[in-house]
Design a protein around this motif. Sequence first.
Motif, short mmCIF file in Angstrom:
data_model
loop_
_atom_site.label_atom_id
_atom_site.label_comp_id
_atom_site.label_asym_id
_atom_site.label_seq_id
_atom_site.Cartn_x
_atom_site.Cartn_y
_atom_site.Cartn_z
N ARG A 1 28.89 -24.26 68.57
CA ARG A 1 28.70 -22.84 68.84
C ARG A 1 27.22 -22.44 68.75
N LEU A 2 26.56 -22.94 67.72
CA LEU A 2 25.13 -22.63 67.60
C LEU A 2 24.36 -23.19 68.79
N GLY A 3 24.79 -24.35 69.26
CA GLY A 3 24.17 -24.93 70.45
C GLY A 3 24.35 -24.03 71.66
N GLU A 4 25.53 -23.45 71.79
CA GLU A 4 25.80 -22.53 72.91
C GLU A 4 24.96 -21.28 72.83
N LEU A 5 24.67 -20.87 71.61
CA LEU A 5 23.96 -19.60 71.41
C LEU A 5 22.45 -19.77 71.41
N GLU A 6 21.97 -20.98 71.58
CA GLU A 6 20.51 -21.18 71.57
C GLU A 6 19.86 -20.56 72.78
#
Lengths: 216, 334
Positions: A211-216
Motif C-alpha cells: 500500500r505504501l508503494g502504491e501511495l508513493e
Amino acid sequence: MSNEPARAQVVDWWSAERARVSLELEERLPLLLIEVDKVIDEMPLKAFIRRGRFQTRQINPIVGKWIEAEYKRLSAEIDESFFADVIGPEEHKSHDGWSADELLTAGAATAFSIAPLAALPFVGGLLVSTGFLGLSATLAIIPASIVGAGLVALGLGPSIRGWARRKLRETFRARIRTNIRMRVLGEPERPEIASLKGTIFTELDGFLSKRLGELE
Amino acid sequence: MSATSIPFEIPAKFLLDHALGNVERYGAILKHVDTGRIVGHVQETGMLSHVLNVAQIVEPTGVASLIGVAQNAQVSRKLTALQSAVGTLQSLQMVNLASSVAGIGVTAASTAIIMKRLGVVNESLDRVEDMIGGLPVKLREMDLRKTLVNIQTSLDRLDGAGLRRDGDSVVKSAEEKLHYGFNSMLDGLSIVVIEKNADPALVNSLLAGLSLCGSAQIKALYWLNELEEAERQSRSQFEKLEKLSLMVPQDILETRISGGAEPAARIASDLSEVRARVASMPGLTKKIRSLDIHGRAYLERLEDEQESPLLLLPAEAGLQEDSPRTDRKWWALR
C-alpha cells in the motif's frame, strides 16, 4: 493532492491490526490450551511410552484445526478492516465493473483468505518433542516397559507410582503448552520457528508495504 | 491575499454532519466518510491557544486535567464559546488535542506558550533522569536538555521579531535551531524505543519535544513566507515520523515500554496523532500556496481570531481540490 494522510492512515491501520492480532491470540490461546489439557488429562499412561505418536495423532489435529480456524477468522477480519479503513469509499469504485463490496461478497477480493492454508507450515504438525521431557534423570532412564506396573515390580509403592504419573503428565503438559504457545504466538528469540502470529504479521507487513508503494 | 480575505469558515455548519458521522477528522483534515472527499482543513486559532494559556495547560503530553479549567471563570466563558461552536464532547477533545503533542493545523500557540511547553519538556526530562537514575548513555551524549535550552533562548528572541529590522534573520536562526531540535528529539526517540524497559515518561517527553519543535519550525517558515520550504519540511518531518512508526508498531512498543500494554497504547495513540497532524501539513500548505495567501498573513489571521476556537479552510476555496483517493490505484488483488 498530498498523499501523506493516506500514508499515515495505513500505518495507523497496520499498527492497530498488529496490536489487535497480538492481543486476541493471547486472549484466545487459553481456550485451546484447555481443550488440549482435557486430552492430556485422559491420556492413558501407556501412551507416554510413545508420546510423540500420541501428540501427532491426538493433539496436533486439535491444534492444527484451531490454528486454521483462527487464521481464517483473523484474515477475514483483516480483509474487512483493510477495505473499510485503508482503501476507503472512493476506491470502492469499479474494477472491471465490480465494486469492492461485490468483490468481497464474491470472495474474490479477500487477499488474505486466498492465501493457501498449506502456507501455514505448522498446520501439518507441531514441534514434536524428541524424547526428553525434562523428567528427572532417575525417571528418564526407567525403561518404558516398566512405567506403571513396572514401578510396583521395582518395589515402589502406589503413592510413588501416582506421583510419577502426575509428574510425567505435568511435564508432558508443560512441554506441549510451550510448543503450542510457540506455534501460536512465536518466540522473539527463535524467529526461525514459524508461528500463527508471525505468519499473520508477515501478511500485514506485506499489505502495508504494498500500500505504501502504491501511495508513493 | 490579505489576512482578512482568507476564505476561512466557522466550522459550525459541518458539526451536524460530524455528529451524524457523515464527516470525520483525521489530523487537521475534515473529510466525508462516504466519499473520502476532503471537506476542508481544520485550523486551531489564537482563541483556543488563549484558553489553554489562561488555563495553564502546558502539559505537552496532553494529560492535563480539564477539571481545573472549567472552574476558572475566564476559561469557562471561553469554553462556553468553544462548546457552542463544536459541542461539549468535541470541545473537550479539541482542547485535549490542542494541548497535546498534536495540535490542529499550523500551531496558533504564541512564542511564549511554545517556550512554556518546551520548558515543561525540559523539566520532565530532568525528572525522568532523576527517577531512572540517569538517561541512557547515548541520550546523555546527545545532551537534549542543552538543545532545548538553546531553542528556548532562540525562541525568546522571536517575540519581537516583527518589530525588528533584522526580524527575518532572527526567525531564520530560530527555524534552524528548531529543525535541529526536531532531529535531535527524533534521534533520542529512536534510541529509547529500541531499548527494553523504556521509560514511558521519557518517550512522552521526547515525543512532545519533537512535536513542539516540528510545529514551531513550520510556523517560523510561515512567518518567513517560505511556504514551499514549509511544505517540503513538513513532508520531510512526516517521512521521518513514518520511519519511526514503522520501527515501533504498538505490539512492539508493548514489549519495549516499561509498564506494558497501557502506556504503550497511550504512546502509540500520541504518535498516531502527531503523525496525522504532520501528515495534514503538506496538503494544507499547498492549499495556502494555491490561494496565494502570505504565510505571515495566515498566522496573523489565526492569532487575531477571538471568537472561534477553530476555523475551517474549505477545500472548495479557490481551486477545486481533488479527492485524496482519486489518483490511487485499485488495490491490486493477489
